[in-house]
Design a protein around this motif. Structure first.
Motif, PDB file in Angstrom:
ATOM      1  N   MET A   1      23.088   9.544 -36.529  1.00  5.79           N
ATOM      2  CA  MET A   1      23.327   9.959 -37.907  1.00  5.79           C
ATOM      3  C   MET A   1      24.446   9.133 -38.512  1.00  5.79           C
TER       4      MET A   1
ATOM      5  N   PRO B   1      15.250  11.429 -34.224  1.00  4.44           N
ATOM      6  CA  PRO B   1      16.400  10.604 -34.569  1.00  4.44           C
ATOM      7  C   PRO B   1      17.289  10.337 -33.356  1.00  4.44           C
TER       8      PRO B   1
ATOM      9  N   GLU C   1      19.710  10.065 -41.165  1.00  2.00           N
ATOM     10  CA  GLU C   1      19.383   9.886 -39.758  1.00  2.00           C
ATOM     11  C   GLU C   1      18.872   8.475 -39.487  1.00  2.00           C
TER      12      GLU C   1
END
Length: 332
Positions: free
Chosen positions: A281, A278, A268
């Motif tokens: 990704m 986050p 993340e």
């Protein structure tokens, strides 16, 4: 390495530079598998399962396609092409067995059969000198990206260019590859990560075990790469994929980045403007020659102009780079 067997068996290799990728390189594709779908209903069966048009796939054409859950999340992305007898789906070997089994469950009464068609040898070859070396073996090569040819020497698939140079996959037998190795051995020799990095430079994502069911196709730019056909019939997740396209502005995309540290798919990333959660990704990652990582990172579009870090607000910097195609007219 002057011996093909040693080259294929090597577990590590030094990262290649951009100049080497552009000039000429060879890399093993041992982490990629191949499914062959044969039978009278092979095209119609896959057409009803994948995000792209399979029924009108030309004999020399290569397309990207996705396979989604009913909720529209990608379980796999494929490189797809056909021969007169079969339709081939290339994907990471780590997820091939469960995906092949899952697709087989939906064959039902269709006249279609899925089999492992992973070749004895698969090589990624790129760059100006790589193209010349491969032409010495084949004579003629696919003239443009997203096309392929078959001959007694095997199959050559031309994929998206990277580092301003062409890239090819050569799928063949051990004996044929061994005979051609003296020519190929003169190229810069990379490991599997070299091919992954070249795909990152091309902006082409690959769903792996760590990122299954994380993204709808648009989040990884699949439709920008021709991997989604919005005019075809239904497939698992089609309603959600279409809704993401037509209702409202897309808020997440995949950008190319250089990360000042080691990174892996599924890691993340965090924006310093909102470090508590986050903002994206890592989709794919490969080490570069400067000690960092080249990556494709799925992101909130709003965070692309912010300072972003890997793993936490205290992690390595994530520096965004231009993609080789337009990202909703946004310069990243």
């Amino acid at each position: 390495m002057n011996n093909l067997t040693q080259f294929l068996a090597a577990e590590t290799a030094e990262p290649l530079t951009d100049a080497q990728l552009a000039d000429g390189f060879v890399a093993p594709l041992a982490d990629l598998g191949l499914i062959a779908v044969t039978g009278a209903d092979a095209a119609s069966f896959l057409h009803n399962q994948l995000t792209n048009d399979v029924e009108h796939l030309g004999l020399n054409e290569v397309r990207l396609a996705g396979y989604c859950t009913p909720k529209g999340r990608l379980q796999a992305t494929f490189l797809m092409w056909r021969s007169p007898e079969s339709i081939f789906l290339q994907l990471p070997r780590e997820i091939q067995p469960p995906l092949q089994k899952r697709l087989s469950m939906f064959v039902l009464r269709s006249k279609a059969k899925l089999e492992d068609a992973t070749p004895e040898v698969a090589l990624g070859i790129g760059g100006v000198q790589g193209e010349a070396a491969l032409r010495d073996v084949f004579g003629a090569l696919p003239a443009a990206p997203n096309t392929h040819i078959d001959s007694e020497h095997g199959t050559v698939v031309r994929v998206a260019d990277a580092a301003g140079a062409p890239r090819y996959q050569w799928l063949t037998s051990s004996s044929t590859a061994d005979a051609a190795w003296p020519t190929l051995a003169a190229l810069a020799q990379g490991g599997p990560d070299a091919w992954i990095r070249s795909s990152i430079l091309a902006g082409v994502p690959q769903i792996t075990a760590r990122t299954q069911e994380q993204f709808v196709p648009q989040m990884v730019n699949l439709e920008l790469l021709g991997g989604v056909n919005f005019k075809k019939g239904c497939y698992p997740g089609q309603e959600i994929v279409a809704r993401s396209q037509y209702l409202g502005k897309l808020k997440r995309r995949t950008a190319r980045a250089i990360i000042d540290g080691q990174a892996h798919a599924g890691d993340e990333v965090f924006s310093l403007d909102d470090p508590g959660q986050p903002c994206g990704m890592v989709v794919n990652a490969a080490p570069n020659a400067t000690g960092g990582t080249d990556a494709l990172v799925e992101m909130k579009l709003a965070a692309l102009g912010e300072a972003v870090r890997l793993g936490s607000a205290e992690g390595p910097a994530v520096r965004f780079q231009p993609l080789p195609y337009e990202l909703d007219a946004l310069d990243v």
